[in-house]
Design a protein around this motif. Structure first.
Motif, PDB file in Angstrom:
ATOM      1  N   HIS A   1       2.880  -0.414   6.672  1.00 24.48           N
ATOM      2  CA  HIS A   1       2.808  -0.500   5.204  1.00 24.48           C
ATOM      3  C   HIS A   1       4.143  -0.201   4.542  1.00 24.48           C
ATOM      4  O   HIS A   1       4.310  -0.461   3.353  1.00 24.48           O
TER       5      HIS A   1
ATOM      6  N   LYS B   1      -3.859   6.760   1.722  1.00 25.52           N
ATOM      7  CA  LYS B   1      -3.799   6.010   2.970  1.00 25.52           C
ATOM      8  C   LYS B   1      -2.760   6.565   3.929  1.00 25.52           C
ATOM      9  O   LYS B   1      -1.597   6.679   3.563  1.00 25.52           O
TER      10      LYS B   1
ATOM     11  N   LEU C   1       0.817  -1.210   0.000  1.00 24.23           N
ATOM     12  CA  LEU C   1       0.000   0.000   0.000  1.00 24.23           C
ATOM     13  C   LEU C   1       0.850   1.259   0.000  1.00 24.23           C
ATOM     14  O   LEU C   1       0.332   2.354   0.227  1.00 24.23           O
TER      15      LEU C   1
ATOM     16  N   ARG D   1     -14.790  -5.844   9.463  1.00 17.60           N
ATOM     17  CA  ARG D   1     -13.486  -5.168   9.616  1.00 17.60           C
ATOM     18  C   ARG D   1     -12.557  -5.481   8.457  1.00 17.60           C
ATOM     19  O   ARG D   1     -11.945  -4.586   7.875  1.00 17.60           O
TER      20      ARG D   1
ATOM     21  N   HIS E   1      -5.681  -0.824  14.018  1.00 17.63           N
ATOM     22  CA  HIS E   1      -5.247  -1.736  15.070  1.00 17.63           C
ATOM     23  C   HIS E   1      -4.972  -0.899  16.324  1.00 17.63           C
ATOM     24  O   HIS E   1      -3.817  -0.664  16.677  1.00 17.63           O
TER      25      HIS E   1
ATOM     26  N   THR F   1     -10.686  -2.465   3.374  1.00 14.75           N
ATOM     27  CA  THR F   1      -9.726  -2.069   2.329  1.00 14.75           C
ATOM     28  C   THR F   1     -10.309  -2.287   0.931  1.00 14.75           C
ATOM     29  O   THR F   1     -10.255  -1.405   0.073  1.00 14.75           O
TER      30      THR F   1
HETATM   31  C1  MLT Z   1      -5.682  -3.095   7.364  1.00 12.24           C
HETATM   32  O1  MLT Z   1      -5.416  -2.974   8.549  1.00 12.24           O
HETATM   33  O2  MLT Z   1      -6.794  -3.481   6.979  1.00 12.24           O
HETATM   34  C2  MLT Z   1      -4.605  -2.863   6.384  1.00 12.24           C
HETATM   35  O3  MLT Z   1      -3.459  -2.318   6.888  1.00 12.24           O
HETATM   36  C3  MLT Z   1      -5.018  -2.382   5.053  1.00 12.24           C
HETATM   37  C4  MLT Z   1      -5.348  -0.922   4.937  1.00 12.24           C
HETATM   38  O4  MLT Z   1      -4.813  -0.109   5.682  1.00 12.24           O
HETATM   39  O5  MLT Z   1      -6.139  -0.610   4.040  1.00 12.24           O
END
Ligand code: MLT
Ligand code: FAD
Ligand code: ZN
Length: 460
Positions: A418, A336, A74, A322, A371, A326
């Motif tokens: 990322h 992002k 990403l 969840r 997260h 993306t």
């Molecule tokens: C996520 O936590 O889903 C990934 O890092 C992907 C995103 O950030 O799109």
């Protein structure tokens, strides 16, 4: 074919090379979709010797190489837009061995994450790095980005799970690093330099993955929450009372986009924030503890509603809310942000960041998720359909500079998981000191003296 490719063919007659326009377009981009792919060709080596041959050829010809895994990245790390040779590891995708005493799984770097996870399970163990791109991303790409994901709060990042690495450096040397040892106090641990190097120091060709005991039986709960403070309160309360395996948050806007792509609406009412919580559920005591903490949340106001999965299928459904984010945002070419902070710094950072984002992006949809248990927030700015990509990116880069300043003040990082790649390169100096970057550049000169490995990524 050009003369350089003719020379490559002469040096490695069995090497598979792709040069069709559709193949160049496919292998020349990652999930960022911002750069126009323009590689010279794609090499699909099948052995370490072929990788060595490619690197030697590239040095001789002065051709840049872009190591390539599943191209789910990403940050633009796997983008090839300037006549590079893409080195795709996709044919080097086998499990090479398993040692039950050491609990080590040896894999080639092009193996998809999910295949490595499945191989671990066939031996009654687990490889615990996990996230939604599991079916396409590769162990080599995970190592090169030090990938995180949804179970970091319990198991840590990819770095924790790499016991050995085989890499081909930019001068064509094969380094076999750490050999699966648990303890090895014999000088610089070069393995850790390669992890997170985004393909700028070496091409990872093989890895020894540590495996661990399978997770306990778990339960999944989805919480509806009123605000960010409530998300943080829920996290610290549940972390005290339960063995958390994952704690992930997302906002109403994220849910809206996921539901627009299918998926089951979790609650009758809309709420500002949601958290998917997975926790060990081994006996009745765990169940009672979870319920009583949830009720405590309702009493204290940090929880507004909640659902506990009644079956594996419902647990998977809750996770999809969840994990589908993306994919559901992809058609909006999101800009992002992937920021990291110490958890203790989150409340103060959030106050400033929320204000900055709402002041600077009044015209754009901004989707927050991530997260939170690792201090890692994903802030996705969606491009309005009628706005040209270049104007959108210019505006986002202006605001990201401001966000990077806020992060710097709060001791955070502009990239949590990322990588820097092309997307975050302009902000590296907000997270790393000039002295640190100079050391990184010095290390690159040693391992990649001609600068042929992923030039222009991470730093110039
Ligand atoms: C996520 O936590 O889903 C990934 O890092 C992907 C995103 O950030 O799109
Ligand atoms: P690529 O995209 O192909 O490459 C990434 C970088 O690694 C590039 O710099 C490339 O040059 C380098 N590289 C690739 N292979 C090698 C090799 N063998 N040797 C040396 N360098 C190499 N990331 C997270 O950390 N956590 C998440 O939760 C997460 N969720 C995601 C969800 C979705 C739906 C998507 C699309 C992406 C997600 N990502 C996440 C980002 C991405 O999947 C990870 O960065 C992943 O580690 C990239 O692996 P890849 O094989 O696709 O690498
Ligand atoms: Zn993430």
């Amino acid at each position: 074919m050009d003369a350089a490719l003719d020379a490559l063919h002469d040096a490695l007659p069995d090497l598979r090379l792709l040069t069709e326009a559709s193949e160049l377009a496919h292998y020349g981009r990652d999930w960022t979709r911002r750069w126009t792919p323009a590689p010279r060709a794609i090499a699909l080596p099948a052995s370490v010797d072929e990788v060595v041959g490619i690197v030697r050829w590239a040095r001789g010809q002065g051709v840049a190489l872009v190591p390539s895994g599943g191209r789910t990245g990403l940050s633009g790390g796997a983008v090839a837009a300037h006549g590079e040779l893409v080195v795709s590891l996709e044919r080097m995708n086998k499990v090479r061995g398993f040692d039950p005493v050491d609990r080590l799984l040896t894999v080639q770097a092009g193996i998809p994450l999910q295949m490595a996870q499945e191989a671990a399970r066939t031996h009654g163990l687990q490889y615990p790095v996990d996230f939604a791109a599991r079916g396409s991303c590769t162990i080599g790409g995970n190592i090169a980005t030090n990938a995180g994901g949804i179970r970091v709060l319990r198991y840590g990042n990819t770095r924790e799970w790499i016991a050995g690495l085989t890499v081909v450096t930019g001068d064509g040397e094969v380094l076999r690093l750490n050999n699966g040892l648990v303890k090895n106090s014999s000088g610089y641990d070069l393995r850790h330099l390669l992890i997170g190097a985004e393909g700028t120091l070496g091409i990872v060709v093989e890895a020894m993955l540590k495996l661990t005991a399978p997770p306990p039986p778990t339960q999944v709960m989805l919480l509806a929450l009123p605000d960010f403070d409530a998300v943080l309160a829920a996290f610290s309360t549940l972390r005290e009372g339960l063995r958390l395996e994952a704690f992930e948050f997302f906002t109403a806007l994220a849910l809206k986009h996921v539901l627009a792509h299918g998926g089951q609406r979790p609650f009758d009412d809309d709420h500002a924030f949601y958290a998917v919580v997975e926790y060990a559920n081994e006996d009745e005591a765990d169940e009672v503890a979870a319920l009583s903490l949830f009720e405590q949340g309702l009493d204290n106001g940090w929880a507004l509603d909640g659902v506990i999965a009644a079956s594996q299928a419902q647990a998977a459904q809750l996770w999809r809310l969840r994990e589908g984010i993306t994919e559901s945002l992809a058609s909006h070419t999101p800009y992002k942000n992937d920021v990291a902070l110490r958890i203790s710094a989150l409340p103060a950072f959030l106050q400033e960041a929320e204000r900055l984002i709402s002041d600077e992006y009044p015209q754009f949809e901004v989707v927050w998720f991530g997260h939170i248990g690792d201090g890692n927030l994903h802030i996705n700015v969606l491009k309005p359909a009628d706005l040209p990509q270049a104007d959108f990116v210019r505006d986002c880069e202006r605001v990201t500079k401001l966000l990077a300043d806020v992060l710097e003040r709060h001791g955070g990082s502009i990239s949590a998981e990322h990588g820097i790649g092309l997307v975050k390169k302009p902000y590296l100096l907000g997270t790393r000191s000039a002295e640190e970057v100079a050391v990184m550049q010095g290390i690159k000169r040693v391992l990649d003296p001609d600068g042929i490995l992923n030039p222009g990524k991470l730093f110039d």
